[in-house]
Design a protein around this motif. Sequence first.
Motif, short mmCIF file in Angstrom:
data_model
loop_
_atom_site.label_atom_id
_atom_site.label_comp_id
_atom_site.label_asym_id
_atom_site.label_seq_id
_atom_site.Cartn_x
_atom_site.Cartn_y
_atom_site.Cartn_z
N ARG A 11 0.82 -1.22 0.00
CA ARG A 11 0.00 0.00 0.00
C ARG A 11 0.85 1.27 0.00
O ARG A 11 0.42 2.30 -0.50
CB ARG A 11 -0.96 -0.03 1.19
CG ARG A 11 -2.02 -1.13 1.03
CD ARG A 11 -2.87 -1.26 2.25
NE ARG A 11 -3.50 0.00 2.60
CZ ARG A 11 -4.06 0.26 3.78
NH1 ARG A 11 -4.07 -0.69 4.71
NH2 ARG A 11 -4.61 1.41 4.02
N SER A 12 2.05 1.17 0.57
CA SER A 12 2.91 2.36 0.60
C SER A 12 3.19 2.85 -0.83
O SER A 12 3.34 4.05 -1.07
CB SER A 12 4.22 2.07 1.34
OG SER A 12 5.07 1.26 0.56
N ARG A 14 1.17 2.94 -3.29
CA ARG A 14 0.00 3.61 -3.87
C ARG A 14 -0.11 5.06 -3.44
O ARG A 14 -0.94 5.80 -3.98
CB ARG A 14 -1.28 2.91 -3.41
CG ARG A 14 -1.39 1.54 -4.00
CD ARG A 14 -2.72 0.92 -3.62
NE ARG A 14 -2.88 -0.25 -4.44
CZ ARG A 14 -3.66 -0.31 -5.51
NH1 ARG A 14 -4.38 0.71 -5.87
NH2 ARG A 14 -3.71 -1.41 -6.22
N HIS A 15 0.65 5.43 -2.42
CA HIS A 15 0.54 6.80 -1.89
C HIS A 15 1.62 7.69 -2.48
O HIS A 15 2.79 7.31 -2.51
CB HIS A 15 0.64 6.78 -0.36
CG HIS A 15 -0.61 6.28 0.30
ND1 HIS A 15 -1.58 7.12 0.79
CD2 HIS A 15 -1.07 5.02 0.52
CE1 HIS A 15 -2.58 6.40 1.30
NE2 HIS A 15 -2.29 5.12 1.16
N ASN A 17 1.87 10.88 -1.27
CA ASN A 17 2.25 11.75 -0.15
C ASN A 17 3.38 11.10 0.66
O ASN A 17 3.30 9.94 1.06
CB ASN A 17 1.02 11.99 0.73
CG ASN A 17 1.35 12.85 1.93
OD1 ASN A 17 1.93 12.38 2.90
ND2 ASN A 17 1.00 14.12 1.87
N ALA A 20 2.51 9.61 4.23
CA ALA A 20 1.75 8.36 4.15
C ALA A 20 2.68 7.20 3.79
O ALA A 20 2.65 6.13 4.41
CB ALA A 20 0.63 8.47 3.12
N LYS A 21 3.50 7.43 2.80
CA LYS A 21 4.47 6.41 2.37
C LYS A 21 5.38 6.03 3.52
O LYS A 21 5.59 4.85 3.81
CB LYS A 21 5.36 7.01 1.27
CG LYS A 21 5.05 6.52 -0.11
CD LYS A 21 6.14 7.03 -1.07
CE LYS A 21 5.69 6.87 -2.50
NZ LYS A 21 5.12 5.58 -2.86
N ILE A 178 -4.28 12.17 3.70
CA ILE A 178 -3.79 10.79 3.56
C ILE A 178 -4.73 9.77 4.18
O ILE A 178 -4.56 8.57 3.99
CB ILE A 178 -2.38 10.64 4.17
CG1 ILE A 178 -2.38 10.97 5.67
CG2 ILE A 178 -1.40 11.57 3.44
CD1 ILE A 178 -1.01 10.76 6.35
N ASP A 199 -7.07 4.38 -1.59
CA ASP A 199 -6.46 3.81 -0.38
C ASP A 199 -6.30 4.91 0.66
O ASP A 199 -5.51 5.83 0.46
CB ASP A 199 -5.11 3.19 -0.73
CG ASP A 199 -4.47 2.45 0.44
OD1 ASP A 199 -4.23 3.09 1.49
OD2 ASP A 199 -4.22 1.25 0.31
#
Length: 272
Positions: A11-12, A14-15, A17, A20-21, A178, A199
């Motif tokens: 998922r990291s 997909r971000h 920002n 968020a990552k 986020i 997400d």
Amino acid sequence: YDPKSSSYVDRSKRHSNGAAKALLEVMDRKKSNLCVSVDVAQKQSFLSIIDTVGPYVCLIKTHVDIIEDFDDQLLAELKALSERHDFLIFEDRKFADIGNTVKLQYAKGVHKIANWAHIVNAHPVPGPSIVEGLASVGLPLGRGLLLLAEMSTKDNLATGEYTTRAVQMARQRPDFVIGFIAQRRMETIGSHDTSHGEDFLILTPGVGLDVQGDGMGQQYRTPKNVITDAGCDVIIVGRGIYGNGDDVDAIRKQAQRYQAEGWKAYLDRLSK
Ligand code: S5P
């Protein structure tokens, strides 16, 4: 696409920002979805709790306006602890004013929150302008914002259409918003088509293993309720960790216990 069945590390990616990552990556690296909320009034106690729980958390949540002997040295030490123990910092400021005012509250004053907090949160009550005001300060610094779409307290007003509108506000600024403070996943809200891979990070307070409330409206659920069943991402635990006095070994044990419970609940969710 369903964030509930995807790993934090996948998922990291997909971000866009940075905050968020970084949070999803540290969760994976430390095998921790635990955020400790350090709501104490003395600097020494504040730093001691953070030093004790630091190895077991992905995120430390602060209310710096509670601290009676606040000074710039505290911020320097907080920053050093975040680097030593590898966690991010979330100032639970709950901004709730017009864009121009929150911009000043975020960047200026005694606390200069934007300088050190990777993540902050805001009540959606003023509408999209609050996000614009905060983004004007936070985006150039790579910060992230959470909107309070729901609350943990008994009879709170953040329900129904209010929650839906909060989610719509977030969708307008995916570069900066986020995720949410909420009690469940938010992607399916507002009859939204989830197939395009939305997400959000869902950070959830009101988590405790030993008690169900605090006599002041707080309501607690377990890590299993929150992570496995409701599909949230991060458990926020305050008094469950340090509420029984300031014995360092007791605090460390509780942090280890919540970290283990939270991670097990996540692995159980992935294997469903
Ligand atoms: O709905 C909410 C939102 C937040 S951010 N309910 C909450 O309890 N919080 C915060 O989480 C609250 O301000 C406190 O800092 C923490 C919960 O602390 P605990 O001691 O009850 O675990």
